[in-house]
Design a protein around this motif. Structure first.
Motif, mmCIF file in Angstrom:
data_model
loop_
_atom_site.group_PDB
_atom_site.id
_atom_site.type_symbol
_atom_site.label_atom_id
_atom_site.label_comp_id
_atom_site.label_asym_id
_atom_site.label_seq_id
_atom_site.Cartn_x
_atom_site.Cartn_y
_atom_site.Cartn_z
ATOM 1 N N ALA A 1 42.913 39.794 36.970
ATOM 2 C CA ALA A 1 42.049 38.685 36.219
ATOM 3 C C ALA A 1 40.510 38.975 36.877
ATOM 4 O O ALA A 1 39.762 38.589 35.990
ATOM 5 C CB ALA A 1 42.523 37.507 36.279
ATOM 6 N N SER B 1 42.571 29.085 35.582
ATOM 7 C CA SER B 1 43.903 29.787 35.387
ATOM 8 C C SER B 1 44.968 29.373 36.485
ATOM 9 O O SER B 1 44.545 28.923 37.498
ATOM 10 C CB SER B 1 43.430 31.199 35.693
ATOM 11 O OG SER B 1 43.047 31.629 37.058
ATOM 12 N N ALA C 1 41.670 38.470 31.720
ATOM 13 C CA ALA C 1 43.023 38.002 31.676
ATOM 14 C C ALA C 1 43.771 38.384 30.508
ATOM 15 O O ALA C 1 43.170 39.001 29.600
ATOM 16 C CB ALA C 1 42.663 36.270 31.356
#
Length: 661
Positions: A330, A292, A336
């Motif tokens: 997250a 991410s 997320a």
């Protein structure tokens, strides 16, 4: 007089023309500097080739080094390890050091050599036999010089600069210097040296800041790659610079920050630095979960763009970001973000991979799924409540299939569907208008008291089942129907409307997948994208004769004599012709002659079954959750779950999807 004028004219025409010749100027300056070093017998040795252009200036090679020249810096030489370091960083053409401003010469430390350069942050390349050639520049160079340079307490540079977030650091033989570009403060090793740096001012140089951000991202070998033009102005005091792999944005308040890939695409899709997100406050940093990335922005409601491979780049801001951050972002139970936030009235809602946050602006209250998370958000302060709302979920942001969000490509999907439905309705109406009383072969026109023909069809061309099927298709399931749905009462009766609006009920759009009741129904659900069942194809062979007879002779009926009907024999189509067009040769539409071009098939089909097999002519799989599509033979094609099938990659891309591999 005539002879005199002719003579003057000849003199003017034959006189040498004074024009600017940069190569000549460079050659003269370099030659003079070379001769000052001793010429062929000096440190540089004999020439190796002519003067040549490089970057914004010129250079010439010699047996023992190189000479560089610009009108502003003059002609200066480098050799050995310092020259190798300079050229390894890109030299005058591709590095951000500029041209040398002095000849390479001895430094203050014993056995050292150095050369300074023209970039605005005053870089120097410093060499010793023990440490090699190192670049010192910007705030670190200013602080090093304040502490006595190579003859001071820190000694000589032992490593090049390194970056960690907003902090740049460099190690020396006698300690270490660090500078925070956000707080504009120095720290030192040993710590007592920091007191000597109090009051040291480091000029805020936008171009130097952009160059530093580029170096922090890996320079020419990093994701940005080569520069594509010089910096350009943004607004009153901002700057930007384009690179092959991304962009750097600068403002005095935020500094210079790098954006690339889908984070950059998302940022620019909502206006970039001149949109309501403002300039980036950070570059792309680790989002806390595997694979991410995220970047924060300067707007008052503290927006972030969060990217994952599964859901793409998503904006989280305001109340949603405050609540998400409160629940560990997250890394917490929500996971997320899957889509941008949506608004309905005073209710703002956003879906995450582990649940949903809903915030009532008027009451300043939160509701969540799972419901137990809401208690942790009681009294949470929401930043920038008056900040503009972010756009709704689009394209690659996807959904999880429980409550498919509207996006622009669904508008594209509706257009061909409406056209197809209109053609079907037109053909049916034309057939009814052309059918004379008794034409179906039934007594009294074959119509029962309830308005149906003997075959069960009403006068308007529909069947009993079609009423029921249409009702099932137009019925929109409530959010969360099926396994894993929230318990009744968790969000209140109006939660579905607050979350997704009432477009499903108002516009009659059902979900991609069938409900449990539909899946167990023995009656097939019709769809404008699917070919009619085999019964309809059989009906085509039986009903086509009627249609052909209807088209032209009916228009010539004598209204005063209903028995005046053309009784010429009708050609019966072959099975091949019946199979040729399942959408037009059903017995309820005008048949297209074989020598006419076939109608274009729809560009896509929804996946209405779970077999996973590609419909004929639709090999491209697409997934709305990730916004990606797969082509046959590509990686993960077989295991990918298709929600939509496309005929070609071009149609998939036109509808906002990107290729998965």
């Amino acid at each position: 007089m005539i002879v005199g004028l002719l003579s003057m004219t000849a003199m003017v025409l034959t006189a040498p023309v004074a024009v600017a010749q940069p190569e000549v100027e460079a050659n003269n300056a370099i030659t003079a500097a070379w001769e000052a070093t001793g010429g062929d017998g000096g440190a540089l040795g004999p020439r190796q080739g002519e003067v040549y252009a490089v970057g914004d200036g010129f250079a010439q090679d010699f047996a023992g080094g190189k000479m560089f020249f610009t009108p502003d810096t003059g002609a200066h030489f480098m050799q050995g390890a310092i020259l190798e370091k300079y050229e390894s960083l890109g030299g005058p053409a591709d590095s951000d050091l500029g041209f040398p401003t002095i000849d390479e010469g001895p430094g203050r430390a014993p056995g050292s050599r150095n050369s300074t350069f023209s970039a605005s942050d005053n870089p120097v390349i410093f060499w010793t036999p023990d440490t090699g050639a190192r670049v010192v520049r910007g705030p670190i160079n200013a602080a090093w010089d304040q502490l006595g340079g190579s003859s001071g307490a820190l000694g000589v540079p032992a490593e090049d600069e390194r970056y960690q977030g907003s902090v740049v650091s460099q190690r020396f033989t006698g300690g270490e210097l660090s500078y925070d570009t956000k707080t504009k403060t120095f720290t030192t090793v040993p710590p007592e040296l920091a007191g000597q740096l109090q009051g040291l001012e480091v000029p805020d140089d936008p171009v130097a800041a952009i160059n530093a951000a580029r170096r922090a991202a890996g320079g020419t070998m990093g994701p940005l790659g080569a520069a594509e033009g010089p910096p350009y102005s943004i607004g009153a005091d901002g700057l930007g610079q384009n690179f092959a792999g991304g962009k750097i944005f600068y403002s005095p308040d935020t500094g210079a920050n790098v954006l690339t890939g889908q984070v950059l695409d998302k940022y620019e899709s909502v206006g970039g630095p001149e949109g309501d997100l403002g300039f980036p406050v950070t570059g792309e940093v680790d989002g806390g979960i595997t694979n991410s990335r995220m970047s924060t922005f300067a707007a008052e409601d503290k927006p972030v763009i969060f990217w994952t491979p599964d859901y793409g780049a998503v904006i989280v801001r305001g109340a949603m970001n405050a609540a998400w951050d409160k629940l560990d972002a997250a890394e917490g139970p929500l996971g997320a973000p899957m889509t941008d936030q949506t608004e309905k009235g005073d209710v703002v809602t956003q879906r995450f991979s582990g649940g949903v946050i809903s915030w009532d602006r008027s009451a300043n209250t939160f509701k969540t799924d799972p419901a137990n998370l809401a208690s942790e958000l009681a009294g949470l302060e929401v930043p920038g409540q008056d900040a503009p709302a972010s756009p709704g979920a689009q394209g690659a942001d996807g959904d999880d299939g429980k409550g498919l969000q509207w996006s622009w490509w669904w508008l594209l999907a509706i257009v061909p569907a409406l056209i197809l439905i209109g053609l079907v309705a037109f053909a049916a109406m034309r057939t009814r208008r052309g059918r004379a009383p008794g034409h179906d072969g039934f007594e009294d026109g074959g119509v029962h008291d309830d308005g149906r023909y003997e075959d069960g069809r009403y006068e308007d061309g529909r069947y009993d089942d079609e009423d029921r099927i249409g009702a099932e298709e137009n019925a929109a399931p409530a959010f969360g129907a099926g396994p894993g749905a929230p318990e009744p009462g968790v969000f209140g009766d109006d939660y579905d409307a607050a979350l997704f609006g009432d477009r499903y009920a108002r516009e009659g759009i059902g979900p991609l997948s069938s409900t449990t009741e539909q899946a167990t129904s023995p009656e097939p659900v019709s769809s404008p994208w699917e070919a009619p069942p085999a019964d309809d194809i059989d009906a085509a062979a039986e009903g086509e004769a009627d249609i052909e007879q209807d088209e032209q002779p009916v228009a010539e009926l004598d209204e005063e004599d209903p028995d005046d009907v053309d009784t010429a024999p009708t050609r019966v189509p072959t099975a091949t012709e019946v199979e040729r067009s399942a959408l037009t040769d059903t017995g309820r539409h005008a048949r297209i002659e074989p020598d006419e071009p076939e109608p274009a098939q729809p560009a896509f089909r929804l996946s209405l079954d779970s077999s996973g097999e590609a419909p004929e002519g639709y090999p491209i799989k697409a997934d709305t959750k990730s916004g990606r599509y797969w082509v046959p033979g590509s990686t993960h094609y077989e295991e990918a779950q298709a929600e939509i099938w496309f005929t070609t990659e071009e149609f998939a891309r036109a509808n906002g999807f990107v290729r998965a591999d």
